[in-house]
Scaffold this motif. Structure first.
Motif, PDB file in Angstrom:
ATOM      1  N   UNK A  31       0.819  -1.213   0.000  1.00 45.71           N
ATOM      2  CA  UNK A  31       0.000   0.000   0.000  1.00 45.71           C
ATOM      3  C   UNK A  31       0.852   1.262   0.000  1.00 45.71           C
ATOM      4  N   UNK A  32       2.021   1.189   0.590  1.00 51.39           N
ATOM      5  CA  UNK A  32       2.878   2.383   0.678  1.00 51.39           C
ATOM      6  C   UNK A  32       3.676   2.629  -0.598  1.00 51.39           C
ATOM      7  N   UNK A  33       4.168   1.546  -1.213  1.00 50.20           N
ATOM      8  CA  UNK A  33       5.117   1.724  -2.309  1.00 50.20           C
ATOM      9  C   UNK A  33       4.635   1.226  -3.673  1.00 50.20           C
ATOM     10  N   UNK A  34       3.641   0.346  -3.721  1.00 51.64           N
ATOM     11  CA  UNK A  34       3.307  -0.292  -4.987  1.00 51.64           C
ATOM     12  C   UNK A  34       1.853  -0.099  -5.431  1.00 51.64           C
ATOM     13  N   UNK A  35       1.124   0.803  -4.795  1.00 47.96           N
ATOM     14  CA  UNK A  35      -0.245   1.073  -5.245  1.00 47.96           C
ATOM     15  C   UNK A  35      -0.227   1.639  -6.655  1.00 47.96           C
ATOM     16  N   UNK A  36      -1.171   1.211  -7.471  1.00 48.56           N
ATOM     17  CA  UNK A  36      -1.223   1.718  -8.841  1.00 48.56           C
ATOM     18  C   UNK A  36      -2.660   1.645  -9.342  1.00 48.56           C
ATOM     19  N   UNK A  37      -2.915   2.381 -10.411  1.00 46.73           N
ATOM     20  CA  UNK A  37      -4.199   2.265 -11.091  1.00 46.73           C
ATOM     21  C   UNK A  37      -4.211   0.966 -11.897  1.00 46.73           C
ATOM     22  N   UNK A  38      -5.389   0.426 -12.181  1.00 48.00           N
ATOM     23  CA  UNK A  38      -5.427  -0.798 -13.002  1.00 48.00           C
ATOM     24  C   UNK A  38      -4.841  -0.533 -14.371  1.00 48.00           C
ATOM     25  N   UNK A  39      -4.131  -1.507 -14.931  1.00 47.89           N
ATOM     26  CA  UNK A  39      -3.522  -1.304 -16.257  1.00 47.89           C
ATOM     27  C   UNK A  39      -4.588  -1.164 -17.336  1.00 47.89           C
ATOM     28  N   UNK A  40      -4.244  -0.423 -18.366  1.00 46.23           N
ATOM     29  CA  UNK A  40      -5.153  -0.244 -19.496  1.00 46.23           C
ATOM     30  C   UNK A  40      -5.097  -1.457 -20.402  1.00 46.23           C
ATOM     31  N   UNK A  41      -6.224  -1.813 -20.993  1.00 48.94           N
ATOM     32  CA  UNK A  41      -6.256  -2.907 -21.962  1.00 48.94           C
ATOM     33  C   UNK A  41      -5.674  -2.444 -23.297  1.00 48.94           C
ATOM     34  N   UNK A  42      -5.051  -3.380 -23.984  1.00 46.52           N
ATOM     35  CA  UNK A  42      -4.485  -3.052 -25.291  1.00 46.52           C
ATOM     36  C   UNK A  42      -5.577  -2.710 -26.285  1.00 46.52           C
ATOM     37  N   UNK A  69       1.717  -9.756  -3.813  1.00 46.70           N
ATOM     38  CA  UNK A  69       2.625 -10.890  -3.621  1.00 46.70           C
ATOM     39  C   UNK A  69       4.025 -10.396  -3.992  1.00 46.70           C
ATOM     40  N   UNK A  70       4.688  -9.810  -2.995  1.00 49.61           N
ATOM     41  CA  UNK A  70       5.930  -9.106  -3.258  1.00 49.61           C
ATOM     42  C   UNK A  70       7.008 -10.027  -3.814  1.00 49.61           C
ATOM     43  N   UNK A  71       6.914 -11.325  -3.488  1.00 53.09           N
ATOM     44  CA  UNK A  71       7.896 -12.268  -4.013  1.00 53.09           C
ATOM     45  C   UNK A  71       7.676 -12.559  -5.498  1.00 53.09           C
ATOM     46  N   UNK A  79      -0.031 -11.099 -10.811  1.00 54.69           N
ATOM     47  CA  UNK A  79      -1.334 -10.552 -11.190  1.00 54.69           C
ATOM     48  C   UNK A  79      -1.145  -9.287 -12.031  1.00 54.69           C
ATOM     49  N   UNK A  80      -2.139  -8.983 -12.867  1.00 53.85           N
ATOM     50  CA  UNK A  80      -2.072  -7.754 -13.668  1.00 53.85           C
ATOM     51  C   UNK A  80      -2.084  -6.516 -12.778  1.00 53.85           C
ATOM     52  N   UNK A  81      -2.818  -6.623 -11.681  1.00 51.27           N
ATOM     53  CA  UNK A  81      -3.001  -5.463 -10.796  1.00 51.27           C
ATOM     54  C   UNK A  81      -2.927  -5.955  -9.358  1.00 51.27           C
ATOM     55  N   UNK A  82      -1.955  -5.465  -8.610  1.00 50.79           N
ATOM     56  CA  UNK A  82      -1.811  -5.858  -7.216  1.00 50.79           C
ATOM     57  C   UNK A  82      -2.444  -4.805  -6.320  1.00 50.79           C
ATOM     58  N   UNK A  88      -9.101   1.243   0.309  1.00 54.18           N
ATOM     59  CA  UNK A  88      -9.672   1.911  -0.868  1.00 54.18           C
ATOM     60  C   UNK A  88      -8.875   1.601  -2.127  1.00 54.18           C
ATOM     61  N   UNK A  89      -9.585   1.384  -3.225  1.00 52.99           N
ATOM     62  CA  UNK A  89      -8.937   1.015  -4.481  1.00 52.99           C
ATOM     63  C   UNK A  89      -8.464   2.258  -5.225  1.00 52.99           C
ATOM     64  N   UNK A  90      -7.278   2.164  -5.780  1.00 58.19           N
ATOM     65  CA  UNK A  90      -6.772   3.244  -6.620  1.00 58.19           C
ATOM     66  C   UNK A  90      -7.340   3.038  -8.014  1.00 58.19           C
ATOM     67  N   UNK A  91      -8.565   3.499  -8.188  1.00 56.38           N
ATOM     68  CA  UNK A  91      -9.296   3.269  -9.437  1.00 56.38           C
ATOM     69  C   UNK A  91     -10.324   4.375  -9.608  1.00 56.38           C
ATOM     70  N   UNK A  92     -10.518   4.823 -10.832  1.00 55.96           N
ATOM     71  CA  UNK A  92     -11.483   5.889 -11.110  1.00 55.96           C
ATOM     72  C   UNK A  92     -12.909   5.423 -10.875  1.00 55.96           C
ATOM     73  N   UNK A  93     -13.809   6.356 -10.639  1.00 54.86           N
ATOM     74  CA  UNK A  93     -15.231   6.062 -10.539  1.00 54.86           C
ATOM     75  C   UNK A  93     -15.744   5.547 -11.896  1.00 54.86           C
ATOM     76  N   UNK A  94     -16.802   4.725 -11.838  1.00 56.08           N
ATOM     77  CA  UNK A  94     -17.517   4.306 -13.051  1.00 56.08           C
ATOM     78  C   UNK A  94     -16.577   3.703 -14.103  1.00 56.08           C
ATOM     79  N   UNK A  95     -15.737   2.778 -13.673  1.00 51.86           N
ATOM     80  CA  UNK A  95     -14.695   2.236 -14.548  1.00 51.86           C
ATOM     81  C   UNK A  95     -15.012   0.821 -15.052  1.00 51.86           C
TER      82      UNK A  95
END
Length: 226
Positions: A31-42, A69-71, A79-82, A88-95
């Motif tokens: 949560x401190x170092x690796x939070x990210x938005x979900x990746x975009x689809x190609x 899963x830091x290992x 996973x595509x999105x950790x 709270x999810x780092x993700x936009x509303x209505x996504x």
């Protein structure tokens, strides 16, 4: 009988000792170092579909999301999105157009479930479909009857042993039936809450149920209001 009890209790070994502490540490670091938005689809024309709590199952056309899963941070099978579903999810509303959660809810507390489902309501598109697959308490309570028709129920020698496995093994910390899940989903704000079944539901893209879980599972769907 001692051997029988040892087999039953073997999965519980993972709920004691260092395992819970390790996951808490992974969660704090993630949560401190690796939070990210979900990746975009190609392919931007595809629907945004989320497989939440994917574990080792990667579904095509989905964003497969699982705990930090830091290992496996730099592994090809990560996973595509950790993320930490209790935060709270780092993700936009209505996504998200659709979300499936299979055998994940039982691994977090009721309060964390409420918060997670609230986050899904926020991040799903109006009219989006949520599909939940979870071990069904009512099926286990019907063990006396089901053991005659559901072969996998024969792994237990008594109703108490069946309930013990459901409630105390495999890092399970919450137990569900339709009435409780319906109550929670309704209170969070979902509508069209429906008890369905294996490979049947409102959205064809979400019908990716694991056959291995069918014997013990409850299938529930709901929609975000339009």
């Amino acid at each position: 009988m001692l051997d029988r009890f040892k087999r039953l209790e073997k999965p519980r070994l993972y709920t004691h000792g260092f395992s819970p502490a390790i996951w808490r540490i992974f969660g704090k670091i993630g949560n401190k170092f690796f939070q990210s938005y979900p990746p975009k689809k190609l392919d931007s024309s595809q629907k945004n579909l989320l497989n939440l709590g994917s574990g080792g199952i990667s579904l095509d056309a989905f964003i497969n999301a699982d705990f930090f899963r830091l290992h496996k941070m730099w592994s090809k099978d990560r996973a595509d999105w950790m993320l930490d579903i209790t935060k709270p999810m780092k993700c936009n509303d209505n996504y998200w157009d659709g979300v499936i959660i299979e055998h994940t809810n039982e691994h977090i507390l009721y309060s964390d479930n409420y918060n997670m489902l609230s986050e899904l309501l926020r991040t799903m598109k109006p009219g989006g479909v949520l599909r939940i697959v979870v071990p069904d308490l009512d099926k286990y309570l019907d063990w006396e009857n089901l053991k005659n028709t559901v072969p996998k129920m024969n792994r237990y020698q008594s109703l108490p042993e069946a309930i013990c496995n459901l409630t105390q093994n495999h890092l399970h910390v919450s137990v569900w039936n339709f009435d409780l899940m319906n109550e929670v989903l309704n209170d969070v704000g979902f509508t069209n809450i429906t008890k369905t079944s294996f490979m049947k539901g409102m959205m064809p893209e979400l019908l990716v149920d694991s056959e291995n879980h069918q014997w013990q599972s409850l299938y529930i769907e709901a929609k975000k209001p339009i």
